[in-house]
Design a protein around this motif. Structure first.
Motif, short mmCIF file in Angstrom:
data_model
loop_
_atom_site.label_atom_id
_atom_site.label_comp_id
_atom_site.label_asym_id
_atom_site.label_seq_id
_atom_site.Cartn_x
_atom_site.Cartn_y
_atom_site.Cartn_z
N ILE A 211 0.81 -1.17 -0.10
CA ILE A 211 0.09 -0.03 -0.05
C ILE A 211 0.86 1.42 0.08
N GLU A 212 2.05 1.15 0.44
CA GLU A 212 3.00 2.22 0.57
C GLU A 212 3.29 2.95 -0.96
N ARG A 213 3.12 2.03 -1.88
CA ARG A 213 3.59 2.45 -3.24
C ARG A 213 2.46 3.23 -3.97
N TYR A 214 1.42 3.43 -3.17
CA TYR A 214 0.44 4.32 -3.65
C TYR A 214 0.28 5.88 -2.72
N ASN A 215 1.31 6.13 -2.32
CA ASN A 215 1.60 7.57 -1.66
C ASN A 215 1.25 8.53 -2.46
N ASN A 216 1.16 8.57 -3.87
CA ASN A 216 1.06 9.51 -4.74
C ASN A 216 -0.42 9.96 -4.84
N LEU A 217 -1.20 9.01 -4.49
CA LEU A 217 -2.79 9.13 -4.38
C LEU A 217 -3.16 9.99 -3.26
N PRO A 218 -4.31 10.85 -3.64
CA PRO A 218 -4.82 11.78 -2.41
C PRO A 218 -5.21 10.78 -1.21
N GLY A 219 -4.90 11.20 0.17
CA GLY A 219 -5.06 10.64 1.32
C GLY A 219 -4.08 9.31 1.65
N PHE A 220 -3.43 8.81 0.69
CA PHE A 220 -2.57 7.67 0.92
C PHE A 220 -1.41 8.15 1.66
N SER A 221 -0.73 9.21 1.49
CA SER A 221 0.49 9.79 2.09
C SER A 221 0.41 9.93 3.59
N ASP A 222 -0.80 10.14 4.04
CA ASP A 222 -1.30 10.21 5.65
C ASP A 222 -1.36 8.77 6.02
N ALA A 223 -1.51 7.70 5.11
CA ALA A 223 -1.70 6.22 5.60
C ALA A 223 -0.34 5.70 5.84
N THR A 224 0.69 6.22 6.70
CA THR A 224 1.83 5.55 6.89
C THR A 224 1.66 4.39 7.69
N PRO A 225 2.72 3.44 7.45
CA PRO A 225 2.61 2.11 8.31
C PRO A 225 2.22 2.19 9.78
N GLU A 226 2.76 3.15 10.21
CA GLU A 226 2.39 3.45 11.61
C GLU A 226 0.93 3.79 11.94
N MET A 227 0.44 4.73 10.93
CA MET A 227 -0.94 5.04 11.06
C MET A 227 -1.83 3.95 10.74
N ILE A 228 -1.40 3.00 9.76
CA ILE A 228 -2.31 2.07 9.41
C ILE A 228 -2.55 0.91 10.55
N GLU A 229 -1.22 0.57 11.08
CA GLU A 229 -1.21 -0.29 12.39
C GLU A 229 -2.08 0.55 13.41
N ALA A 230 -1.86 1.63 13.84
CA ALA A 230 -2.87 2.22 14.80
C ALA A 230 -4.18 2.13 14.58
N ILE A 231 -4.73 2.72 13.27
CA ILE A 231 -6.04 2.37 12.87
C ILE A 231 -6.52 0.97 13.26
#
Length: 597
Positions: A21-41
């Motif tokens: 999923i980190e490969r899609y950081n160019n898409l809006p909203g994805f840059s905020d979804a860091t590995p740490e954020m995803i795990e916390a959510i």
């Protein structure tokens, strides 16, 4: 009593290691979804599901909803408090644009969280689930004024939403609907008619309920070409945005259902209720299908969710229940008998459900990611490719995941023997709750017809050819990898069966449409088998690469590989059976006259 533990490690493995999923950081909203954020959510969603939503699931099923004489509905004890916790956590707006109060994060994360919450309490989560479908329709088709009036409070969860399609005389065939809309002359309409099977149609958990209602404007064309969509709030909204007068819409009854007792499934009566057109006149189905597609993915997720919680409880029971001795000799000689998990047939049951759940989770998240790309990418070609696969996958995911979700809930119940049939053990509820997912948001036979009759030929077969190419390319890329051979060879055989069945339809369904109808359900499941096999092959490749790189999750990754081998050995060969049935055609199916039945 049942137990539930959200499969956080599995979710993170799929999102991070398989889908990247980190490969899609160019898409809006994805840059905020860091590995740490995803795990916390994922971790917080797991806590909410296990500690807040799950504890009122069984009691909510036993108590159900009650309707007063004035049409108001009371939800089961504890539901409002659990809903408030979900609402206050901002979960409804997880993937909604920030301008309307959401967090703008990927829909893929919303889907991951949705599995946990639906497994913990499917009936309760239908209330915000319907709201999110209504939000999606208003986002796409609503006017700026409608968006500003309704979305912020729906995203906050203090208002909820519904979708009103079905009428007593028409379900799938919406062209037959009779609910009418009469212009008031001021831009609003009088909506009159009756809708049935309306999930979350009336309840006590929000200050207002925003109904999206299909109706026919007086003088509109007959059939589906004359259907419009209207916003009909339970309470009218004042100019300052506050709740105003009660509208002329009321719950006439609560349906007496097999399952999902904690959800108020209502008969809704509209008596010249004030409604507001959303989108263009006579284009209501365009707007409604935004809700329907969102709902179909959500219902597919329900199939997975129920299969997962049923599986977890079956595993716990199988490890604890003592009965007989292992065929290969006692495994617990210090006890009067061995736990039933030693028996091959119990293992067959549990491994079948486990293999489905883990591949189904990957397929769900893969599809959700396609939705994100289709809606967020700035590359038109990339958007189109993702939208093609999303449209193709939706009926497969809805139909296969819910058919198998029910089958596997029954299989999990069977592990319990007689205890599975007793309400106190909880397994009966999962079987009853799972059954509706095969029916609503388009019965699974309709999903199969949609796949075969519409999706295969759409845009000259562009989507199905792209799917075949992606799977075929994966097999070819890993052909020289001996470690991957058990997975790629079985997957390629399944793909060959799917391609041959597709070609058979092309050659035999145009001149004789009954051939398409006769083989559609088998084809849907054949496609599902291959997609789940593709997910397992991808997971196996990721697991092998991680092990080779020295990843510390040795037991977890080896378990993935063992489950993948089971799927390829024991489940994937079913593609040949499905192909044989498809190629048998429709002759024997359609031979008898109706009087012979």
């Amino acid at each position: 009593m049942p137990v539930y533990k959200a499969p956080v490690a599995d979710t993170l493995f799929v999102l991070k290691d398989v889908l990247g999923i980190e490969r899609y950081n160019n898409l809006p909203g994805f840059s905020d979804a860091t590995p740490e954020m995803i795990e916390a959510i994922a971790t917080e969603a797991a806590r909410l599901s296990e500690e807040v939503l799950f504890p009122v699931n069984h009691s909510g099923d036993q108590e159900g909803c009650t309707r007063a004489e004035d049409g108001t509905v009371k939800t089961p004890k504890g539901f409002k408090q659990a809903y408030d916790a979900y609402r206050e956590g901002g979960w409804i707006g997880l993937a909604v644009p920030e301008e309307f109060g959401g967090q703008g994060l990927p829909y893929t994360l919303h889907a991951a969280v949705g599995e946990y919450t639906s497994a913990a309490n499917m009936a309760l989560m239908m209330y915000p689930g319907l709201t999110q479908g209504a939000i999606a329709a208003i986002l796409v088709h609503g006017s700026d004024e409608q968006k500003q009036t309704y979305l912020p409070k729906m995203v906050e969860g203090i208002w909820s939403g519904t979708m009103n399609l079905t009428e007593p005389h028409c379900g799938t065939d919406l062209g037959l609907l009779r609910t009418k809309a009469v212009p008031n002359g001021d831009g609003s309409y009088k909506i009159s008619g009756q809708k049935i099977f309306i999930s979350a149609g009336e309840h006590d958990m929000t200050d207002n309920i925003v109904h999206l209602v299909l109706a026919r404007i007086e003088g509109a064309p007959a059939g589906t070409k004359g259907i419009s969509l209207f916003i009909v709030p339970k309470f009218l909204v004042n100019e300052d945005g506050s709740v105003g007068a009660r509208n002329s819409v009321v719950c006439g009854a609560i349906e007496h259902k097999m399952g999902i007792h904690g959800n108020a499934t209502c008969v809704m009566n509209y008596d010249e209720a004030t409604g507001y057109l959303i989108g263009a006149e006579n284009k209501g189905l365009n707007a409604m299908f935004v809700m329907m597609n969102e709902a179909r993915l959500g219902v597919g997720l329900q199939g997975l969710a129920i299969a997962e919680i049923a599986y977890q409880n079956a595993v716990a029971y199988a490890k604890d229940r003592l009965q007989g001795r292992a065929l290969s000799g006692p495994k617990a000689p210090d006890k009067a008998a061995d736990p039933i998990i030693v028996h091959p047939d119990i293992r067959r049951t549990l491994m079948t459900i486990k293999a489905f759940n883990e591949a189904g989770r990957a397929f769900m998240l893969w599809t959700a990611l396609k939705s994100d790309i289709a809606h967020r990418s700035s590359d038109e070609k990339e958007r189109q490719a993702a939208d093609d696969l999303l449209g193709l996958a939706t009926p497969i995911l809805k139909g296969v995941m819910t058919d198998k979700g029910f089958d596997h809930a029954v299989m999990a119940q069977q592990v319990y023997g007689g205890h599975g049939y007793i309400e106190e053990w909880g397994m009966s509820q999962y079987v009853r709750d799972a059954r509706i997912a095969m029916i609503y948001e388009g019965a699974n036979g309709i999903q199969a017809l949609d796949l075969v009759g519409r999706k295969l030929a759409l845009n000259g077969g562009r989507a199905v050819m792209a799917a075949f190419k992606e799977i075929g390319d994966f097999c070819e890329e890993n052909r020289a990898n001996e470690q991957m051979a058990p997975f790629t060879k079985a997957l390629k055989k399944g793909l060959n069966d799917l391609q041959a069945s597709t070609m058979w339809f092309m050659q035999n369904a145009m001149a004789k449409p009954d051939n398409a109808g006769a083989g559609s359900t088998d084809y849907m499941h054949l496609f599902g088998l291959v997609m789940l096999g593709y997910m397992w092959a991808k997971m196996a490749k990721s697991a092998q690469d991680l092990l080779a790189a020295g990843d510390e999750r040795t037991d977890f990754l080896n378990t993935k590989l063992a489950t993948a081998r089971f799927y390829m050995d024991k489940i994937m060969p079913e593609t040949a059976l499905r192909k044989t049935r498809i190629e048998a055609g429709s002759d024997t199916l359609m031979e008898l006259a109706a009087e012979a039945f």
